[in-house]
Design a protein around this motif. Structure first.
Motif, PDB file in Angstrom:
ATOM      1  N   SER A  42       0.846  -1.183   0.000  1.00 27.78           N
ATOM      2  CA  SER A  42       0.000   0.000   0.000  1.00 27.78           C
ATOM      3  C   SER A  42       0.885   1.237   0.000  1.00 27.78           C
ATOM      4  O   SER A  42       2.001   1.220   0.519  1.00 27.78           O
ATOM      5  N   MET A  43       0.383   2.322  -0.565  1.00 36.49           N
ATOM      6  CA  MET A  43       1.154   3.572  -0.587  1.00 36.49           C
ATOM      7  C   MET A  43       1.319   4.073   0.849  1.00 36.49           C
ATOM      8  O   MET A  43       0.342   4.330   1.543  1.00 36.49           O
TER       9      MET A  43
ATOM     10  N   PHE B  70      -1.275   4.704  -9.714  1.00 35.31           N
ATOM     11  CA  PHE B  70      -2.339   4.375  -8.778  1.00 35.31           C
ATOM     12  C   PHE B  70      -2.812   5.552  -7.930  1.00 35.31           C
ATOM     13  O   PHE B  70      -3.916   5.532  -7.383  1.00 35.31           O
ATOM     14  N   HIS B  71      -1.960   6.565  -7.770  1.00 37.88           N
ATOM     15  CA  HIS B  71      -2.284   7.692  -6.901  1.00 37.88           C
ATOM     16  C   HIS B  71      -1.952   8.997  -7.630  1.00 37.88           C
ATOM     17  O   HIS B  71      -0.844   9.154  -8.147  1.00 37.88           O
TER      18      HIS B  71
ATOM     19  N   TRP C 245       3.244  -0.066  -5.287  1.00 36.44           N
ATOM     20  CA  TRP C 245       2.337   0.257  -4.192  1.00 36.44           C
ATOM     21  C   TRP C 245       0.916   0.115  -4.734  1.00 36.44           C
ATOM     22  O   TRP C 245       0.167   1.086  -4.844  1.00 36.44           O
ATOM     23  N   SER C 246       0.525  -1.078  -5.071  1.00 41.02           N
ATOM     24  CA  SER C 246      -0.729  -1.319  -5.773  1.00 41.02           C
ATOM     25  C   SER C 246      -1.852  -1.808  -4.873  1.00 41.02           C
ATOM     26  O   SER C 246      -2.982  -2.003  -5.337  1.00 41.02           O
ATOM     27  N   ARG C 247      -1.576  -2.007  -3.587  1.00 34.39           N
ATOM     28  CA  ARG C 247      -2.610  -2.475  -2.672  1.00 34.39           C
ATOM     29  C   ARG C 247      -3.471  -1.304  -2.216  1.00 34.39           C
ATOM     30  O   ARG C 247      -2.951  -0.264  -1.802  1.00 34.39           O
TER      31      ARG C 247
ATOM     32  N   THR D 194      -3.252  -5.927   4.980  1.00 32.45           N
ATOM     33  CA  THR D 194      -1.908  -5.601   5.458  1.00 32.45           C
ATOM     34  C   THR D 194      -1.216  -4.727   4.431  1.00 32.45           C
ATOM     35  O   THR D 194      -1.765  -4.410   3.380  1.00 32.45           O
ATOM     36  N   TRP D 195      -0.009  -4.314   4.737  1.00 33.15           N
ATOM     37  CA  TRP D 195       0.690  -3.360   3.873  1.00 33.15           C
ATOM     38  C   TRP D 195       1.066  -3.953   2.522  1.00 33.15           C
ATOM     39  O   TRP D 195       1.288  -3.235   1.564  1.00 33.15           O
TER      40      TRP D 195
END
Length: 328
Positions: free
Chosen positions: A155-156, A202-203, A230-232, A238-239
């Motif tokens: 995750s970011m 993604f962001h 960081w695609s979650r 979880t991270w």
């Protein structure tokens, strides 16, 4: 009982909390000080455990501690490693070791010249699935390694991780180093060529990349590919993940580093929750550092190990810039 006095420099990186829990659980360790310019960031830890607080890490280094654990922003790693080494303190430093090959070589040199050990924080080596897979590879269960496909999708993280002046890069730097270290460890070989892709997909409005794919060739002929994105989403339990598929001449090993978990999905909570029942990789990594210092043996994951994985990520950015493979 011999006791090792250890200090901690900065809680900027979230891993500092689990490293502290590992340290206080080891009878042979006394956490003798925590230094952080932001007192609020460590007030709960210092008060709960009765640990002395230092606003200036240099004051901590003047005490009789024997080692430090560094969890500062990436840009500060070289300074903190250098000052600790000159003060005669052994070092366990969060990844990435530093932000250039030259900086990492300097960190390794200064520690060597001052007679202290430098360990890079790669706890994924202590994941049960990884440990068992490495044993299988060493036994020759899958023959000779031909290729490795890995993921370290997360995750970011936000905060200083997305500020280039503090982090030195985005997902390609942040998430290459863990699994690349495992690839280096499994193959026992050095990367000779890197080809990478990185972008922000993604962001919106990030100043760093959140998407990365890196392909490598090793000196012994093995090739590898790694998804570092960081695609979650925020709702992910979880991270991120740590997986590898190791292809050999006699078989294939599939590794899921975080498979030891129970999964809970609840509308009340709003996101999935993973409750881990497996061994703590952070605890065993910190224990390995402590045991090496007490027994006066080499640390299990060296500064050179940190250099070998981080140089691949840095070469990845050069490859992105050039649009072609880059030799190491």
């Amino acid at each position: 009982m011999q006791q090792l006095k250890i200090g901690m420099i900065s809680f900027a990186h979230g891993h500092a909390n689990s490293y502290l829990q590992a340290l206080v659980s080891i009878p042979e360790v006394k956490v003798a000080g925590i230094a952080d310019e932001n007192r609020d960031r460590v007030a709960k830890q210092t008060e709960h455990h009765g640990i002395p607080y230092y606003a200036d890490y240099r004051e901590l280094l003047k005490t009789d501690i024997e080692a430090v654990v560094i969890c500062s922003e990436n840009v500060h790693h070289l300074e903190h490693i250098t000052e600790a080494a000159r003060a005669g303190k052994h070092v366990l430093c969060e990844k990435p070791l530093c932000l250039s090959v030259q900086e990492m070589e300097e960190a390794i040199r200064v520690c060597s010249e001052n007679g202290v050990q430098l360990m890079t924080a790669f706890p994924c080596r202590y994941l049960p699935a990884v440990v068992r897979a490495k044993e299988a590879v060493d036994r020759g269960d899958i023959g000779e390694i031909v290729a490795i496909k890995g993921t370290n999708r997360g995750s970011m993280p936000g905060r200083w991780f997305i500020e280039p002046g503090l982090s030195g890069g985005g997902a390609l730097l942040d998430h290459t180093v863990h699994v690349m270290d495992l690839m280096n460890w499994f193959t026992g070989s050095r990367v000779t060529e890197v080809y990478a892709y990185a972008a922000t997909r993604f962001h919106e409005d990030l100043a760093v990349d959140d998407t990365g794919m890196i392909s490598v060739k090793f000196e012994n002929g093995v090739f590898g590919v790694l998804d570092t994105s960081w695609s979650r989403p925020k709702a992910f339990p979880t991270w991120g993940d740590v997986t590898m598929e190791v292809i050999g001449t006699k078989g294939v090993l599939s590794i899921d580093g975080f498979a030891q978990s129970n999964e809970l999905y609840s509308d009340e909570i709003g996101k999935g929750v993973w409750a881990y029942w497996g061994d703590s990789m952070d605890h065993y990594m910190v224990k390995g550092f402590v045991e090496a210092l007490l027994e006066e043996t080499p640390v299990p994951i060296t500064g050179t190990d940190g250099l070998r994985s981080t140089e691949v990520a840095l070469a990845g950015y050069e490859s992105v810039s050039r649009g072609q493979p880059v030799p190491l």
